[in-house]
Structure formats: C-alpha cells, structure tokens
Design a protein around this motif. Structure first.
Motif, PDB file in Angstrom:
ATOM      1  N   GLU A 141     -20.749  11.896   0.737  1.00 41.67           N
ATOM      2  CA  GLU A 141     -20.941  10.562   1.268  1.00 41.67           C
ATOM      3  C   GLU A 141     -21.702  10.575   2.582  1.00 41.67           C
TER       4      GLU A 141
ATOM      5  N   PRO B  27       0.276   7.003  -6.184  1.00 33.69           N
ATOM      6  CA  PRO B  27      -0.807   7.948  -6.485  1.00 33.69           C
ATOM      7  C   PRO B  27      -1.198   8.689  -5.229  1.00 33.69           C
ATOM      8  N   PRO B  28      -1.696   9.924  -5.365  1.00 32.71           N
ATOM      9  CA  PRO B  28      -2.078  10.699  -4.168  1.00 32.71           C
ATOM     10  C   PRO B  28      -3.234  10.028  -3.446  1.00 32.71           C
ATOM     11  N   PRO B  29      -3.287  10.149  -2.124  1.00 38.06           N
ATOM     12  CA  PRO B  29      -4.411   9.577  -1.363  1.00 38.06           C
ATOM     13  C   PRO B  29      -5.737  10.138  -1.853  1.00 38.06           C
ATOM     14  N   GLN B  30      -6.726   9.296  -1.906  1.00 37.44           N
ATOM     15  CA  GLN B  30      -8.049   9.727  -2.346  1.00 37.44           C
ATOM     16  C   GLN B  30      -8.744  10.521  -1.245  1.00 37.44           C
ATOM     17  N   ARG B  31      -9.281  11.659  -1.641  1.00 35.94           N
ATOM     18  CA  ARG B  31     -10.033  12.485  -0.676  1.00 35.94           C
ATOM     19  C   ARG B  31     -11.454  11.950  -0.541  1.00 35.94           C
ATOM     20  N   PRO B  32     -11.968  11.970   0.672  1.00 40.39           N
ATOM     21  CA  PRO B  32     -13.347  11.487   0.860  1.00 40.39           C
ATOM     22  C   PRO B  32     -14.339  12.370   0.132  1.00 40.39           C
ATOM     23  N   ASN B  33     -15.370  11.756  -0.394  1.00 44.31           N
ATOM     24  CA  ASN B  33     -16.418  12.490  -1.095  1.00 44.31           C
ATOM     25  C   ASN B  33     -17.268  13.264  -0.091  1.00 44.31           C
TER      26      ASN B  33
ATOM     27  N   GLU C 148       0.839  -1.196   0.000  1.00 45.22           N
ATOM     28  CA  GLU C 148       0.000   0.000   0.000  1.00 45.22           C
ATOM     29  C   GLU C 148       0.873   1.244   0.000  1.00 45.22           C
TER      30      GLU C 148
ATOM     31  N   GLY D 252      -2.506   6.437  -2.494  1.00 51.23           N
ATOM     32  CA  GLY D 252      -3.877   6.028  -2.737  1.00 51.23           C
ATOM     33  C   GLY D 252      -3.987   4.775  -3.573  1.00 51.23           C
ATOM     34  N   GLY D 253      -2.912   3.985  -3.678  1.00 46.26           N
ATOM     35  CA  GLY D 253      -2.954   2.789  -4.507  1.00 46.26           C
ATOM     36  C   GLY D 253      -2.153   1.648  -3.892  1.00 46.26           C
TER      37      GLY D 253
END
Length: 222
Positions: A221, A212-218, A150, A153-154
């Motif tokens: 949601e 990849p950059p960490p995914q930001r929470p929507n 890990e 973001g991937g």
C-alpha cells in the motif's frame, strides 16, 4: 414467538475494561429449563478479588421474574436481593438487611440485560425498578438506536438500550443477529466507568461467534 427462539443455554466471554484499559475478563452464562431461568456471571480482574453474581427466577408470558439474586467476592457472600412477590416486598442488602416495596416488573441488573433481549420490544420512557443487591434504583429505559460494535477486524450490528437515572447510566448493546444478547454492557457513575465487551458467543454448547482477527496492512500500500 420471541421467547421460543431464544437459546436454552448461552455462554458469553467478555473483556473487562475501564476507560479503555483491560482490567480482566468476565463470563456470563444463561440457562433456562421449562419455566425457570438462571444467570451466572463471573468477573476475574487481573488484580483483585473474583466476583460472582447469580440470579434464579421464573420465565413467563410477561418476561423474567427474578426470585433471588446473590453476589460473592472470592467465594465470600456479599450483597443479595430476595423478591417476595406474594408480599410485595424486596429484601436486599450487603452488611445491613434492608427492605423496599416491590414494584411490578422489578428486576436485578443481570435479569434486565436478558429481559430486554428476550422481549425485543422498545422500552419507550418506561421506568423500571432495578436492584444491584446493594441499592435499589429507578431507571428510565430508552432506545438509543443502532450502531456498530467493533471487535477485532470486524463489526456486529447492535441495538443500544439505556437505563438511566440522575447519577447512573447502564448501557446495553444487544446483537439482533445473535438473539439480542448483550455484547456490550457499560456502567457509568460519578466515580468510574466500567464495561464488558464480548469476545465469544456460544449457543447450546456450540461457538457461534468470535471476533475475526485484525486485518494486517498490505505491504504494497505504501
């Protein structure tokens, strides 16, 4: 065929961690030319001396055969290992010069990481003589299966190989999608646990992977 596909020049950048806390950064460089190879690793802690490790050796049909390994701390020479294959003697030490019988297939710890990647073979329960310059060990090599590495973001697919004896464990996570390069190196003994986690892979001067950059929470949601 496996050797032919391995890049001639590789650069990896790492984060240096201890028990999950980042302590600094590291960089590992691999270069081969004809039948020779060179590995240089530099570790720069946030606090403390800069460590540099270098090995020169030959690359043949049977894998890597190191000739000399050396280490320095803030550019001051420290431990070393001289592989005298003709005489069957391993000269090594730090403050005190030592000798040990040199076994077939012996490696330094830097060469071990690339040997496993280059050969791409299951090590089984084979025992390998490995030196850090300060000490000489007998490590049993074991394939521990696949897992996900890990990063950001991937994830990257990784094959885990373990080198173990009664007191020490070195774990290499190799990336099959990137020439089996070591994307994670972890060392555990009775006193400490350190690891290097890859943050960049470069082949022949070109960057081929970064996390990849960490995914930001929507926001919607909730």
């Amino acid at each position: 065929p496996k050797l032919a596909r391995f890049p001639d020049v590789v650069r990896l950048e790492y984060a240096l961690l201890s028990s999950g806390l980042q302590l600094g950064r590291g960089e590992m460089n691999w270069q081969r030319s004809r039948g020779d190879y060179r590995i240089v690793t530099t570790v720069k802690p946030l606090i403390g001396p800069t460590l540099r490790y270098e090995v020169h050796g030959e690359l043949g049909r049977n894998g890597l055969q190191p000739q000399r390994f050396s280490a320095s701390r803030n550019e001051q020479p420290r431990e070393y290992a001289q592989f005298d294959w003709a005489a069957g003697v391993l000269n090594y030490g730090d403050k005190e010069a030592k000798q040990a019988p040199l076994q077939p297939g012996a490696l330094d710890w830097l060469s071990l990481a690339f040997e496993l990647g280059l050969r791409g073979e299951q090590p089984g329960a084979a025992t390998r003589q490995v030196t850090t310059g300060k000490k000489v060990y007998q490590f049993a090599l074991q394939l521990a299966g696949e897992t996900d590495f890990e990063a950001g973001g991937g994830t990257l697919r990784a094959v885990v190989l373990r080198a173990r004896n009664d007191k020490d464990l070195i774990e290499f996570w190799l990336a099959p999608d990137f020439a089996n390069l070591p994307i994670r190196i972890m060392r555990v003994d009775n006193d400490k646990r350190f690891e290097l986690r890859a943050t960049l892979i470069e082949f022949n001067g070109a960057v081929v992977w970064t996390p990849p950059p960490p995914q930001r929470p929507n926001k919607d949601e909730n």
